[in-house]
Design an enzyme around this catalytic site. Structure first.
Site, PDB file in Angstrom:
ATOM      1  N   LYS A 196      -6.466  29.618 -32.805  1.00  0.00           N
ATOM      2  CA  LYS A 196      -7.035  30.548 -31.720  1.00  0.00           C
ATOM      3  C   LYS A 196      -6.576  29.674 -30.322  1.00  0.00           C
ATOM      4  O   LYS A 196      -6.829  28.647 -29.720  1.00  0.00           O
ATOM      5  CB  LYS A 196      -8.830  30.188 -31.458  1.00  0.00           C
ATOM      6  CG  LYS A 196      -9.343  30.891 -30.546  1.00  0.00           C
ATOM      7  CD  LYS A 196     -11.005  31.059 -30.636  1.00  0.00           C
ATOM      8  CE  LYS A 196     -11.434  31.885 -29.679  1.00  0.00           C
ATOM      9  NZ  LYS A 196     -12.982  31.722 -29.799  1.00  0.00           N
ATOM     10  N   LYS A 249      -5.388  34.282 -33.411  1.00  0.00           N
ATOM     11  CA  LYS A 249      -5.829  34.801 -32.433  1.00  0.00           C
ATOM     12  C   LYS A 249      -5.264  34.417 -30.985  1.00  0.00           C
ATOM     13  O   LYS A 249      -5.368  33.371 -30.850  1.00  0.00           O
ATOM     14  CB  LYS A 249      -7.316  34.768 -32.711  1.00  0.00           C
ATOM     15  CG  LYS A 249      -8.123  35.360 -31.340  1.00  0.00           C
ATOM     16  CD  LYS A 249      -9.511  35.063 -31.493  1.00  0.00           C
ATOM     17  CE  LYS A 249     -10.261  35.667 -30.356  1.00  0.00           C
ATOM     18  NZ  LYS A 249     -11.518  35.210 -30.098  1.00  0.00           N
TER      19      LYS A 249
HETATM   20  C1  PBG Z   1     -15.805  32.920 -29.017  1.00  0.00           C
HETATM   21  C2  PBG Z   1     -15.089  34.234 -29.202  1.00  0.00           C
HETATM   22  C3  PBG Z   1     -14.259  34.600 -28.186  1.00  0.00           C
HETATM   23  C4  PBG Z   1     -13.477  36.011 -28.778  1.00  0.00           C
HETATM   24  C5  PBG Z   1     -14.119  36.030 -30.155  1.00  0.00           C
HETATM   25  N1  PBG Z   1     -14.896  34.771 -30.369  1.00  0.00           N
HETATM   26  C6  PBG Z   1     -14.144  34.464 -26.863  1.00  0.00           C
HETATM   27  C7  PBG Z   1     -13.436  33.162 -26.201  1.00  0.00           C
HETATM   28  O1  PBG Z   1     -13.081  32.535 -26.962  1.00  0.00           O
HETATM   29  O2  PBG Z   1     -13.692  33.194 -24.985  1.00  0.00           O
HETATM   30  C8  PBG Z   1     -12.629  36.875 -28.114  1.00  0.00           C
HETATM   31  C9  PBG Z   1     -12.558  38.041 -28.945  1.00  0.00           C
HETATM   32  C10 PBG Z   1     -11.684  39.227 -28.005  1.00  0.00           C
HETATM   33  O3  PBG Z   1     -11.372  38.980 -26.702  1.00  0.00           O
HETATM   34  O4  PBG Z   1     -11.586  40.421 -28.187  1.00  0.00           O
HETATM   35  N2  PBG Z   1     -17.153  33.265 -29.548  1.00  0.00           N
END
Ligand code: PBG
Length: 328
Positions: A196, A249
């Site tokens: 991520k 991601k």
């Molecule tokens: C964290 C989380 C995020 C997203 C999914 N889970 C946000 C982040 O890390 O700031 C982002 C998903 C998206 O942008 O569609 N709980």
């Protein structure tokens, strides 16, 4: 027979029927996971300004939404909660009667065949907006693990089918696996947000979930977009800790990462087509600058071609409808 004029690659592109016959990648509604934002209140369906067509729902309206989603041939949703109150340890995340825990129960009661995935993180529930507990301006890894494990456990107890840790703390998969196994949830799989990245494309999500960090940013725990070898290490660690499935991601700027993970590991692979990727398409389509349906299909096909088995996308409902629903 090794080149033109004997070889004519255009022969297999002449009609739509031939093109479909030789297509190397096929999308199906069952590849897609639909994200849902859950909030408190009753009868709430409120559109997220930066994500047209995406809503925050209250728990009572979820059964209707879940039903519609299942009818489209989509097999899973992933839940995000917006709690009424936030604090510095994200208590709402592991409240047995928190907004996500209630949502899980509502969906499993109304639509038991729809798989419920939960996002396991603290950022929507902390007043500072970080994904873990903070001390001296730093996000503390090891103290956060216990809270993530409690969160995952509370989701499993409410009936979640799959838990998906997204906080990017080292050891989070091991902590959650241990907690689940120790409490009669050994059968619940973990989908690890393994690679991520610290991405600007999460902007609209932070609007939707009210989870923007109040100080600093997430670069001390989420990955640097410059790196791919490190992504493979993240995936390797998460699998070693017990991840059943892994995720990359965001998706679009990271298709090479998806391909590298697909080639290197034999686990089901998810890709998250994130909020900013969705909003860009919606904004351009609203101005008539791109054809929305063709753009969405091209994007989802490309993510699958890169190697993703599962695509989490805000386009899920529309795409599933375009694909013709059940069996489409
Ligand atoms: C964290 C989380 C995020 C997203 C999914 N889970 C946000 C982040 O890390 O700031 C982002 C998903 C998206 O942008 O569609 N709980």
């Amino acid at each position: 027979m090794s080149g033109y004029p004997d070889v004519r690659l255009r022969r297999l592109r002449r009609t739509e029927a031939i093109r479909r016959l030789v297509a190397e990648t096929a999308l199906s509604p069952s590849d897609l996971v639909c994200p849902l934002f859950v909030t408190h209140g009753r009868g709430v369906k409120s559109e997220i300004e930066s994500m047209p067509g995406v809503y925050q729902y209250s728990v009572d309206v979820l059964p209707r939404e879940a039903n519609e989603i299942a009818k489209l041939g989509i097999k899973a949703v992933i839940l995000f909660g917006i709690p009424q109150e936030k604090d510095d340890v994200g208590s709402g995340a592991y409240d047995p009667d928190g907004v996500v825990q209630q949502a899980i129960r509502a969906i499993k009661e109304s639509t038991p065949d729809l798989a419920v995935i939960t996002d396991v993180c603290l950022c929507e529930y902390t007043d500072h907006g970080h994904c873990g507990v903070v001390a001296d301006g730093e996000v503390e890894n090891d103290r956060t693990l216990e809270l993530l494990a409690r969160t995952a456990l509370s989701h499993a107890a409410a009936g979640a089918d799959i838990v998906a840790p997204s906080a990017m703390m080292d050891g989070q998969v091991m902590a959650i696996r241990g907690a689940l196994d120790g409490s009669s949830f050994a059968h619940i799989p973990i989908l690890a947000y393994a690679a991520k990245y610290a991405s600007a494309f999460y902007g609209p999500f932070r609007d939707a979930a009210g989870s923007a960090p109040q100080f600093g940013d997430r670069r001390s725990y989420q990955m640097d977009p410059a790196n791919v070898v490190e992504a493979l290490r993240e995936v390797e660690q998460d699998i070693a800790e017990g991840a059943d499935m892994v995720m990359v991601k965001p998706a679009l700027a990271y298709l090479d990462v998806i391909r590298r993970v697909r080639d290197g590991f034999d686990r089901p692979l998810a890709a998250y087509n994130v909020s900013g990727e969705y909003s860009m398409v919606k904004a351009a389509a609203a101005r008539g600058w791109i054809d929305e349906r063709r753009s969405v299909m091209e994007i989802l096909t490309a993510i699958k071609r890169a190697g993703a088995d599962i695509i989490i996308t805000y386009h899920a409902r529309e795409a599933a409808a375009w694909l013709g629903g059940e069996g489409g």
